[in-house]
Each structure stands twice: as structure tokens, then as C-alpha cells.
Enzyme design. Structure first.
Site, PDB file in Angstrom:
ATOM      1  N   TYR A  14       0.895  -1.811  -5.369  1.00 16.24           N
ATOM      2  CA  TYR A  14       1.697  -0.616  -5.168  1.00 16.24           C
ATOM      3  C   TYR A  14       0.995   0.598  -4.464  1.00 16.24           C
ATOM      4  CZ  TYR A  14       5.307  -2.712  -8.251  1.00 16.24           C
ATOM      5  OH  TYR A  14       6.002  -3.387  -8.878  1.00 16.24           O
ATOM      6  N   HIS A  19       5.876   5.539  -2.136  1.00 16.55           N
ATOM      7  CA  HIS A  19       6.222   6.032  -3.494  1.00 16.55           C
ATOM      8  C   HIS A  19       5.072   6.576  -4.077  1.00 16.55           C
ATOM      9  CE1 HIS A  19       9.773   6.887  -5.747  1.00 16.55           C
ATOM     10  NE2 HIS A  19       9.716   5.783  -6.615  1.00 16.55           N
ATOM     11  N   PHE A  64       4.511   3.067 -14.971  1.00 16.12           N
ATOM     12  CA  PHE A  64       5.720   2.897 -13.790  1.00 16.12           C
ATOM     13  C   PHE A  64       6.265   4.253 -13.620  1.00 16.12           C
ATOM     14  CE2 PHE A  64       4.182  -1.401 -14.501  1.00 16.12           C
ATOM     15  CZ  PHE A  64       4.093  -1.809 -13.125  1.00 16.12           C
ATOM     16  N   ASN A  66       9.463   5.326 -13.255  1.00 16.50           N
ATOM     17  CA  ASN A  66      10.570   5.622 -14.022  1.00 16.50           C
ATOM     18  C   ASN A  66      10.372   5.978 -15.506  1.00 16.50           C
ATOM     19  OD1 ASN A  66      11.754   4.668 -11.585  1.00 16.50           O
ATOM     20  ND2 ASN A  66      12.898   3.051 -12.551  1.00 16.50           N
ATOM     21  N   ASN A 112      13.385   9.210  -9.478  1.00 14.36           N
ATOM     22  CA  ASN A 112      13.233   8.711 -11.174  1.00 14.36           C
ATOM     23  C   ASN A 112      12.077   9.160 -11.862  1.00 14.36           C
ATOM     24  OD1 ASN A 112      15.676   7.439 -10.853  1.00 14.36           O
ATOM     25  ND2 ASN A 112      15.040   5.384 -10.136  1.00 14.36           N
TER      26      ASN A 112
END
Length: 193
Positions: A14, A19, A64, A66, A112
């Protein structure tokens, strides 16, 4: 003491995702000042340092996106900090690439990571929204935010991260308007907005 959080997802898969621009902003601040090496605490990577004499804890939740509020909530409680001592950098679809907006409080706008912080801590903290733009189709949002920045994004992205790090002291002393203006002027002067 201030807690400066960057939101993103952990792991090399990632690392270059849109993001993860929050992680990238905090990494740029880490590199620009003499912060301690990253260590693990509060379900996060953390680093201590000083900016203009102010104690700063940089934090990148490793839960993560969320679940970001779990890590940030732990750190706030450990240091007994109020929400006005929290600054959060994160990606914003509804702003053009390279644009920055700072506000205190507000809604998550569907983000989120922000929803998680709001539910664990409340929402009356400094939101630093970093524009990444929006895909043409709503159905492509997940793919877009979890996609890597393109080669053509690199010029505005590296300039933005540098100007954030070079001017974060303005934000720390509460001058968010000067911080936003400095970023906007720099980006415009280089034809990046």
C-alpha cells in the site's frame, strides 16, 4: 505536546497508494526534522521530536485505515491529550490534487479512517485534508484510492510533501490560514494547481 497523525494502510503493498498520502506527509515531516527512529507503540509506528521547541509525537496507525481511531485513541489517552492537541493528515477525494484544506471538527465525508477516529475520540481535532482528486466514476473510488500515484502525479506530490514539511511549524502554532496560503502559493507558482 502535539500528536500529528498520518492515515494510511500498513505494508509495502500500500506504500504508494493515494490513500496513504497521510503517511507520506508524516514521513516528510519526520525526514525534515531530527525525529527519533520509528518504533512500535499504540498499534502504530511512532516517533518523537521537536519542532520549534514544541514536543511532537508523529504517529502512523498500523491497524489499517478503517481502524485508525484505535491507535490514535490509545496515544491520546496515554499522554492525556485533548483533541485540540491532535492534527490528522489524510487523503481527500473532493479536493483537486495538491490542494490542502485545514479545519477543526466537521464530518468524515465518507472517509473510513476519519469515521474511526471520530467514533473513538470525537471529531473536534485539526483535519488536514490533502487533495488527491476523484475518479470519473463513483464505482471506481475504491480502486482509485488503493491505486498508486502515477508518474505524472510525482511532481505535484513531491512538491506538496516538501512544502508541508517546510511549513508545518505554522500549523503547529495554530496558523492554519498561513499554512494553507503558503502551500497554495507554492503549488501555483510552480504551475501545479
Amino acid at each position: 505536546m502535539l500528536l500529528i497523525a498520518g492515515l494510511g494502510n500498513p505494508g509495502s503493498h500500500y506504500q504508494n497508494n493515494r490513500h496513504n498520502i497521510g503517511f507520506m506527509a508524516v514521513d516528510a515531516i519526520h525526514e525534515a526534522f531530527s525525529f527519533s527512529p520509528w518504533s512500535k507503540k499504540f498499534q502504530a509506528e511512532v516517533s518523537n521530536g521537536l519542532i520549534n521547541g514544541e514536543k511532537i509525537l508523529l504517529i502512523k496507525p498500523q491497524t489499517f485505515m478503517n481502524l485508525s481511531g484505535q491507535a490514535i485513541g490509545e496515544a491520546l489517552r496515554f499522554y492525556k491529550l485533548d483533541l485540540d492537541h491532535l492534527i490528522v493528515f489524510y487523503d481527500e477525494l473532493d479536493l483537486p490534487p495538491g490542494t490542502v484544506r485545514v479545519k477543526i471538527g466537521g464530518r468524515s465525508n465518507g472517509h473510513n479512517g476519519i469515521k474511526s477516529i471520530d467514533s473513538h475520540c470525537g471529531n473536534n481535532y485539526h483535519h488536514v485534508r490533502l487533495g488527491i482528486g476523484r475518479p470519473i466514476s463513483k464505482e471506481l473510488v475504491d480502486q482509485y484510492v488503493l491505486g498508486n500515484f502515477t508518474q505524472s502525479d510525482q511532481k505535484w506530490l513531491s512538491t506538496l510533501l516538501g512544502v508541508i514539511a517546510n511549513n508545518v511549524a505554522m500549523l503547529i502554532k495554530g496558523d492554519s490560514n498561513c499554512f494553507m496560503n503558503k502551500i497554495s502559493l507554492t503549488m501555483k507558482s510552480q504551475g501545479l494547481q
